[in-house]
Design a protein around this motif. Structure first.
Motif, PDB file in Angstrom:
ATOM      1  N   SER A   1       8.921  -6.638  -3.559  1.00  0.00           N
ATOM      2  CA  SER A   1       7.790  -5.761  -3.853  1.00  0.00           C
ATOM      3  C   SER A   1       6.580  -6.064  -2.990  1.00  0.00           C
ATOM      4  CB  SER A   1       7.414  -5.878  -5.333  1.00  0.00           C
ATOM      5  OG  SER A   1       6.377  -4.996  -5.668  1.00  0.00           O
ATOM      6  N   ALA A   2       6.449  -7.303  -2.516  1.00  0.00           N
ATOM      7  CA  ALA A   2       5.325  -7.659  -1.645  1.00  0.00           C
ATOM      8  C   ALA A   2       5.372  -6.890  -0.331  1.00  0.00           C
ATOM      9  CB  ALA A   2       5.328  -9.163  -1.369  1.00  0.00           C
ATOM     10  N   PHE A   3       6.559  -6.440   0.051  1.00  0.00           N
ATOM     11  CA  PHE A   3       6.712  -5.706   1.306  1.00  0.00           C
ATOM     12  C   PHE A   3       7.054  -4.235   1.071  1.00  0.00           C
ATOM     13  CE2 PHE A   3       7.563 -10.096   2.423  1.00  0.00           C
ATOM     14  CZ  PHE A   3       6.874 -10.247   3.611  1.00  0.00           C
ATOM     15  N   ALA A   4       7.727  -3.942  -0.005  1.00  0.00           N
ATOM     16  CA  ALA A   4       8.194  -2.588  -0.260  1.00  0.00           C
ATOM     17  C   ALA A   4       7.425  -1.985  -1.434  1.00  0.00           C
ATOM     18  CB  ALA A   4       9.699  -2.605  -0.544  1.00  0.00           C
ATOM     19  N   SER A   5       7.932  -0.884  -1.950  1.00  0.00           N
ATOM     20  CA  SER A   5       7.256  -0.164  -3.016  1.00  0.00           C
ATOM     21  C   SER A   5       7.531  -0.788  -4.376  1.00  0.00           C
ATOM     22  CB  SER A   5       7.722   1.299  -3.026  1.00  0.00           C
ATOM     23  OG  SER A   5       7.381   1.936  -4.220  1.00  0.00           O
ATOM     24  N   THR A   6       6.470  -1.073  -5.127  1.00  0.00           N
ATOM     25  CA  THR A   6       6.639  -1.572  -6.489  1.00  0.00           C
ATOM     26  C   THR A   6       7.341  -0.544  -7.352  1.00  0.00           C
ATOM     27  OG1 THR A   6       4.614  -2.869  -6.264  1.00  0.00           O
ATOM     28  CG2 THR A   6       5.422  -2.483  -8.502  1.00  0.00           C
ATOM     29  N   THR A   7       6.994   0.724  -7.155  1.00  0.00           N
ATOM     30  CA  THR A   7       7.630   1.795  -7.909  1.00  0.00           C
ATOM     31  C   THR A   7       9.132   1.802  -7.680  1.00  0.00           C
ATOM     32  OG1 THR A   7       5.621   3.100  -7.583  1.00  0.00           O
ATOM     33  CG2 THR A   7       7.548   4.257  -8.416  1.00  0.00           C
ATOM     34  N   GLY A   8       9.548   1.672  -6.424  1.00  0.00           N
ATOM     35  CA  GLY A   8      10.969   1.654  -6.115  1.00  0.00           C
ATOM     36  C   GLY A   8      11.671   0.446  -6.689  1.00  0.00           C
TER      37      GLY A   8
ATOM     38  N   PRO B   1      -1.278  -7.808   1.732  1.00  0.00           N
ATOM     39  CA  PRO B   1      -1.832  -6.812   2.659  1.00  0.00           C
ATOM     40  C   PRO B   1      -0.773  -5.886   3.236  1.00  0.00           C
ATOM     41  CG  PRO B   1      -1.703  -8.946   3.732  1.00  0.00           C
ATOM     42  CD  PRO B   1      -1.358  -9.179   2.282  1.00  0.00           C
ATOM     43  N   PHE B   2       0.509  -6.197   2.969  1.00  0.00           N
ATOM     44  CA  PHE B   2       1.584  -5.324   3.430  1.00  0.00           C
ATOM     45  C   PHE B   2       1.888  -4.226   2.421  1.00  0.00           C
ATOM     46  CE2 PHE B   2       2.309  -9.532   5.314  1.00  0.00           C
ATOM     47  CZ  PHE B   2       2.214  -9.198   6.655  1.00  0.00           C
ATOM     48  N   SER B   3       1.271  -4.308   1.243  1.00  0.00           N
ATOM     49  CA  SER B   3       1.387  -3.240   0.259  1.00  0.00           C
ATOM     50  C   SER B   3       0.255  -2.244   0.464  1.00  0.00           C
ATOM     51  CB  SER B   3       1.323  -3.808  -1.164  1.00  0.00           C
ATOM     52  OG  SER B   3       0.006  -4.256  -1.447  1.00  0.00           O
TER      53      SER B   3
ATOM     54  N   SER C   1      -1.963  -1.081  -1.709  1.00  0.00           N
ATOM     55  CA  SER C   1      -3.216  -1.507  -2.339  1.00  0.00           C
ATOM     56  C   SER C   1      -3.919  -2.564  -1.498  1.00  0.00           C
ATOM     57  CB  SER C   1      -2.940  -2.053  -3.741  1.00  0.00           C
ATOM     58  OG  SER C   1      -2.417  -1.051  -4.580  1.00  0.00           O
ATOM     59  N   GLY C   2      -3.166  -3.560  -1.047  1.00  0.00           N
ATOM     60  CA  GLY C   2      -3.761  -4.595  -0.214  1.00  0.00           C
ATOM     61  C   GLY C   2      -4.302  -4.045   1.087  1.00  0.00           C
ATOM     62  N   ALA C   3      -3.563  -3.122   1.700  1.00  0.00           N
ATOM     63  CA  ALA C   3      -4.004  -2.528   2.960  1.00  0.00           C
ATOM     64  C   ALA C   3      -5.302  -1.745   2.777  1.00  0.00           C
ATOM     65  CB  ALA C   3      -2.912  -1.619   3.522  1.00  0.00           C
ATOM     66  N   LEU C   4      -5.449  -1.065   1.623  1.00  0.00           N
ATOM     67  CA  LEU C   4      -6.672  -0.307   1.355  1.00  0.00           C
ATOM     68  C   LEU C   4      -7.877  -1.237   1.222  1.00  0.00           C
ATOM     69  CD1 LEU C   4      -5.244   2.290  -1.181  1.00  0.00           C
ATOM     70  CD2 LEU C   4      -6.342   2.848   1.001  1.00  0.00           C
ATOM     71  N   VAL C   5      -7.685  -2.380   0.602  1.00  0.00           N
ATOM     72  CA  VAL C   5      -8.776  -3.348   0.476  1.00  0.00           C
ATOM     73  C   VAL C   5      -9.156  -3.896   1.844  1.00  0.00           C
ATOM     74  CG1 VAL C   5      -9.363  -5.646  -0.396  1.00  0.00           C
ATOM     75  CG2 VAL C   5      -8.290  -3.975  -1.907  1.00  0.00           C
ATOM     76  N   VAL C   6      -8.173  -4.232   2.664  1.00  0.00           N
ATOM     77  CA  VAL C   6      -8.447  -4.719   4.016  1.00  0.00           C
ATOM     78  C   VAL C   6      -9.219  -3.667   4.807  1.00  0.00           C
ATOM     79  CG1 VAL C   6      -7.432  -5.411   6.212  1.00  0.00           C
ATOM     80  CG2 VAL C   6      -6.466  -6.276   4.072  1.00  0.00           C
ATOM     81  N   ALA C   7      -8.783  -2.425   4.738  1.00  0.00           N
ATOM     82  CA  ALA C   7      -9.400  -1.360   5.520  1.00  0.00           C
ATOM     83  C   ALA C   7     -10.845  -1.108   5.131  1.00  0.00           C
ATOM     84  CB  ALA C   7      -8.597  -0.065   5.365  1.00  0.00           C
TER      85      ALA C   7
ATOM     86  N   GLY D   1      -1.257 -13.157  -1.739  1.00  0.00           N
ATOM     87  CA  GLY D   1      -0.107 -12.342  -2.115  1.00  0.00           C
ATOM     88  C   GLY D   1       1.191 -13.125  -2.085  1.00  0.00           C
ATOM     89  N   PHE D   2       1.394 -13.931  -1.045  1.00  0.00           N
ATOM     90  CA  PHE D   2       2.626 -14.702  -0.955  1.00  0.00           C
ATOM     91  C   PHE D   2       2.640 -15.845  -1.960  1.00  0.00           C
ATOM     92  CE2 PHE D   2       3.207 -13.270   3.688  1.00  0.00           C
ATOM     93  CZ  PHE D   2       3.842 -12.119   3.245  1.00  0.00           C
ATOM     94  N   SER D   3       1.457 -16.368  -2.303  1.00  0.00           N
ATOM     95  CA  SER D   3       1.422 -17.394  -3.352  1.00  0.00           C
ATOM     96  C   SER D   3       1.836 -16.789  -4.688  1.00  0.00           C
ATOM     97  CB  SER D   3       0.033 -18.015  -3.450  1.00  0.00           C
ATOM     98  OG  SER D   3      -0.918 -17.089  -3.962  1.00  0.00           O
TER      99      SER D   3
END
Length: 454
Positions: free
Chosen positions: A360-367, A405-407, A409-415, A433-435
């Motif tokens: 889920s850290a890399f892919a879709s949580t929904t999926g 940041p690969f999700s 939500s994380g990417a939106l915060v970074v941006a 995130g990885f922790s």
């Protein structure tokens, strides 16, 4: 290669390809179901389509359509204004307001990335202006989205509860929501004190009000500053723009609630009462409320249909359709027996949660929620681990890693981070995130699974 192994490899390829290439995961899942169903399983098109989750489709469309109407007519913005104004000039409360508002949005039906996309520009704007650590602000927004994400009328909650009901597993939607909310609330308290909360409590503040901040592109190309006190890639207080001098306030236009706002709030309340008190179907109730609002105010609801979370609808329907194929060819039972064969139910349980968190850290949580719960069904039916506690642990483990940041939500915060802080926030979220990929499965295992709850 057996048909069961073929479907497992295909599912892994769906997640891998969608992560590495700009191909929609839901479309890939539909294609995989068609190719494997016809070529390897000898199924007809009707057989393949029989796995399409019509109930989830109605829920996803109905809930996101209703939220799109609430966003389009300004109800969401008005709620944000009212809540933020309620904190007065207490800067330390601003991140918590962002937590509560984001949790409320997802709890009433907003897709998690959509809620973060709305609140992140506002919250990170406050972080820049009032010298709040962007890691603190960003994580509370993301955690708030996860906290509200498992309410019985939310997208995540509807998906999990729908999959559980379809597989005839014991369920407790209220406990799932409460557990997720409390877990994220406690996690946010840790974040608050870890990333500068004590400093915010000590600092005097000025009156703050909502000012719309433009959303930034998802490129995040800022150059990190060469000074600052942050450690481990995490921004420190000296890395952020100075707070305005005391007495400097922003213009606050106190707009009254309009007729559309009132009707929308009544509609959202009706959805909650209908679903939670009277047991009405969430999807059809949401569609009914959305239709009534469209009749009452056609102009404000005109563009709402285009704002429905169609990518999410395609994603979950594609994944569930493919998982239904896996069930028909015996893959679910095969995998369940493999997990059970580990010999230690408790070890198998934490491994499933860890898989959910890492992927889920890399892919879709929904999926992930749509795929892993059915895969764990045979293991849960064995009765050696409580189904409700296992589902709660898996749901939390798969969702709190959205801070990666690969999700989305994380990417939106970074941006939306303050200028020059994008790279530092990216690294900070990556570490955090990885922790969580390690901490969340272990913690939920200790809290929910090890005690032996049913």
């Amino acid at each position: 290669m057996s048909i069961q192994l073929v479907t497992v490899v295909a599912l892994a390829l769906v997640f891998l390809i969608a992560t590495l290439l700009p191909v929609h995961m839901g479309a890939l899942a539909f294609v995989a179901a068609f190719v494997i169903g016809t070529v390897f399983a000898g199924e007809s098109t009707d057989d393949i389509v029989s796995g399409f989750p019509g109930d989830l489709f109605v829920i996803l469309v109905g809930v996101t359509l209703l939220f799109a109407i609430a966003k389009g007519n300004g109800t969401v913005d008005r709620l944000v204004q009212l809540v933020v104004r309620a904190v007065g000039g207490r800067i330390a409360l601003i991140p918590w307001v962002m937590f509560v508002v984001t949790a409320t949005l997802t709890a009433v039906g907003a897709v998690v990335p959509a809620a973060v996309a709305i609140i992140a520009p506002i919250g990170m704007g406050f972080a820049r202006r009032y010298k709040i650590n962007p890691m603190l602000m960003g994580l509370l927004i993301i955690n708030g989205a996860s906290a509200g994400g498992f309410s019985p009328i939310s997208i995540f909650g509807s998906i999990v509860n729908g999959v559980v009901a379809r597989d005839n597993l014991p369920s407790n939607p209220g406990l799932l929501f409460a557990s997720s909310f409390v877990f994220n609330l406690v996690l946010s308290a840790v974040v608050f004190f870890l990333f500068g909360g004590r400093e915010l409590i000590r600092r005097s503040s000025t009156m703050v009000t909502v000012t719309a901040q433009p959303a930034l592109a998802l490129t995040g190309s800022g150059t990190p500053p060469t000074t600052g006190t942050g450690t481990g890639g995490v921004p420190g207080p000296d890395d952020i723009e100075p707070v305005p001098s005391g007495g400097e306030t922003e213009e606050d236009e106190r707009l009254p609630l309009t007729r559309d706002h009132v009707f929308t709030l009544i509609g959202l309340a009706a959805l909650a009462v209908g679903a939670l008190v009277f047991g009405l179907d969430v999807g059809f109730t949401a569609l009914t409320v959305a239709t009534v609002l469209s009749l009452v105010s056609p102009r404000s609801a005109k563009a709402a249909i285009g704002e429905v979370a169609w990518p999410t609808v395609l994603l979950i329907c594609g994944i569930v359709t493919f998982v239904a194929l896996m069930e028909r060819v015996g893959t679910i039972e095969w995998l369940g027996n493999a997990v059970t064969g580990i010999g230690s139910p408790l070890l198998a349980a934490i491994l499933i949660c860890a898989i959910g968190a890492i992927v889920s850290a890399f892919a879709s949580t929904t999926g992930i929620l749509g795929a892993l719960i059915p895969l764990a069904v045979p293991f849960l039916l064995a009765g050696e681990v409580g189904a409700v506690s296992m589902i709660i642990a898996l749901a939390i483990s798969s969702s709190v890693v959205d801070s990666s940041p690969f999700s989305t939500s994380g990417a939106l915060v970074v941006a939306n981070s303050p200028a020059g802080q994008n790279d530092k926030v990216f690294r900070g979220l990556m570490i955090w995130g990885f922790s969580m990929c390690a901490i969340a499965p272990l913690t939920t295992w200790l809290l929910f699974i090890l005690p032996g709850w049913s």
